[in-house]
Design an enzyme around this catalytic site. Structure first.
Site, PDB file in Angstrom:
ATOM      1  N   LYS A   1       0.844  -1.183   0.000  1.00 49.67           N
ATOM      2  CA  LYS A   1       0.000   0.000   0.000  1.00 49.67           C
ATOM      3  C   LYS A   1       0.879   1.232   0.000  1.00 49.67           C
ATOM      4  O   LYS A   1       2.085   1.134   0.227  1.00 49.67           O
ATOM      5  CB  LYS A   1      -0.917  -0.002   1.230  1.00 49.67           C
ATOM      6  CG  LYS A   1      -2.081  -0.974   1.079  1.00 49.67           C
ATOM      7  CD  LYS A   1      -2.956  -1.039   2.308  1.00 49.67           C
ATOM      8  CE  LYS A   1      -3.529   0.311   2.677  1.00 49.67           C
ATOM      9  NZ  LYS A   1      -4.176   0.995   1.518  1.00 49.67           N
TER      10      LYS A   1
ATOM     11  N   GLU B   1      -2.861   5.184   7.275  1.00 49.04           N
ATOM     12  CA  GLU B   1      -3.631   3.968   6.974  1.00 49.04           C
ATOM     13  C   GLU B   1      -3.222   2.847   7.914  1.00 49.04           C
ATOM     14  O   GLU B   1      -4.056   2.199   8.547  1.00 49.04           O
ATOM     15  CB  GLU B   1      -3.401   3.545   5.516  1.00 49.04           C
ATOM     16  CG  GLU B   1      -4.028   4.460   4.499  1.00 49.04           C
ATOM     17  CD  GLU B   1      -3.648   4.107   3.073  1.00 49.04           C
ATOM     18  OE1 GLU B   1      -2.593   3.480   2.862  1.00 49.04           O
ATOM     19  OE2 GLU B   1      -4.426   4.462   2.165  1.00 49.04           O
TER      20      GLU B   1
HETATM   21  O1  DER Z   1      -2.182   4.679  -1.013  1.00 46.22           O
HETATM   22  C1  DER Z   1      -2.833   3.689  -0.718  1.00 46.22           C
HETATM   23  O2  DER Z   1      -2.463   2.845   0.153  1.00 46.22           O
HETATM   24  C2  DER Z   1      -4.097   3.394  -1.478  1.00 46.22           C
HETATM   25  O3  DER Z   1      -5.015   2.681  -0.665  1.00 46.22           O
HETATM   26  C3  DER Z   1      -3.724   2.546  -2.675  1.00 46.22           C
HETATM   27  O4  DER Z   1      -3.034   1.489  -2.209  1.00 46.22           O
HETATM   28  C4  DER Z   1      -4.915   2.092  -3.503  1.00 46.22           C
HETATM   29  O5  DER Z   1      -5.316   3.179  -4.245  1.00 46.22           O
HETATM   30  P1  DER Z   1      -6.353   2.995  -5.463  1.00 46.22           P
HETATM   31  O6  DER Z   1      -7.590   2.400  -4.846  1.00 46.22           O
HETATM   32  O7  DER Z   1      -6.542   4.401  -5.936  1.00 46.22           O
HETATM   33  O8  DER Z   1      -5.711   2.089  -6.462  1.00 46.22           O
END
Ligand code: DER
Length: 241
Positions: free
Chosen positions: A99, A108
């Site tokens: 992530k 997160e």
């Molecule tokens: O930055 C992050 O961790 C986001 O959750 C990424 O991993 C996923 O982003 P997306 O849903 O825009 O592909």
């Protein structure tokens, strides 16, 4: 179905399947989590869900949630969440994740480690046999002596052979769209580690990165996923850890 429609499908389903009235909910960051936040706002507005408080994982998710009238709290007052919902850049067969593509990995991870259930929502393009080659691993570092820290990371035994690149432009995309160094919500920088081969031992790399002075955290989310909901051209499937 377009990729956006797939993201919307899993974003909505994650809220429909896992969020109940009275819950404390972690709100992820990125274009897939965007739809989960949208669905939560919708269900609060039409009264299907009540008494929800939410914890956003980035300034931009906080702003989206505020615009939808979702009541927000922080870990300081709610350090235990019922469920957190977020996207991922890569998901391996063990449901370990990369992530941080959106630059929000620290908040997160802080929020998602406090959730009883961590639900990952992805379109099928995120699935991989091994973490690494499909998406560079983001590592959040302090700005102080960042070139030194970048070199230190690149020379770690578990990171051997990686190409370490300082993220430029906006921290929320790893498309360098400027000559400024990208800065996260926490005032830190990001180094993206490009691997040619799959990471052999993600937990070992995770602990080696974490033990490197100057590294704040990294985008390996190991042994955290409760369930992943995947939207593919042939419909939605989900897998539990
Ligand atoms: O930055 C992050 O961790 C986001 O959750 C990424 O991993 C996923 O982003 P997306 O849903 O825009 O592909």
């Amino acid at each position: 179905l377009s990729q956006d429609e797939l993201k919307k499908m899993v974003g909505y389903k994650s809220v429909d399947d896992y969020v109940e009235s009275g819950m404390v909910v972690g709100l992820g960051t990125g274009s897939t989590a965007y739809f989960a936040v949208e669905r939560l706002g919708q269900k609060l507005k039409d009264g299907e869900l009540k008494d929800i408080v939410a914890i956003p994982t980035s300034v931009r998710t906080k702003e989206q949630a505020e615009s939808l009238g979702i009541p927000l709290v922080t870990l300081d007052t709610h350090s235990k969440l019922d469920v957190a919902i977020d996207g991922a850049d890569e998901v391996d067969p063990d449901l370990n994740l990369v992530k941080g593509g959106g630059g929000a990995l620290l908040r997160e991870k802080m929020v998602e480690v406090c959730a009883d259930k961590f639900i990952v929502i992805v379109d099928e393009s995120k699935l991989c046999d091994g973490l690494g080659p499909g998406f560079p691993l983001p590592v959040e570092i302090t700005p102080f002596c960042h070139e030194h820290t970048l070199r230190t990371i690149a020379s770690l035994p578990t990171c051997e052979g990686c190409d370490a690149v300082l993220r430029m432009g906006s921290s929320s995309t790893n498309k360098p769209d400027g000559d400024e160094i990208a800065v996260t919500d926490n005032g830190n920088y990001i180094v993206d580690l490009h691997f040619k081969e799959a990471i052999k031992d993600a937990p070992a790399m995770a602990s080696e990165l974490k033990n490197t002075v100057g590294v704040v955290d990294h985008g390996l989310f190991c042994d955290m996923t409760t369930a992943v909901i995947i939207a593919g051209s042939d419909g939605i499937s989900s897998y539990c850890s």
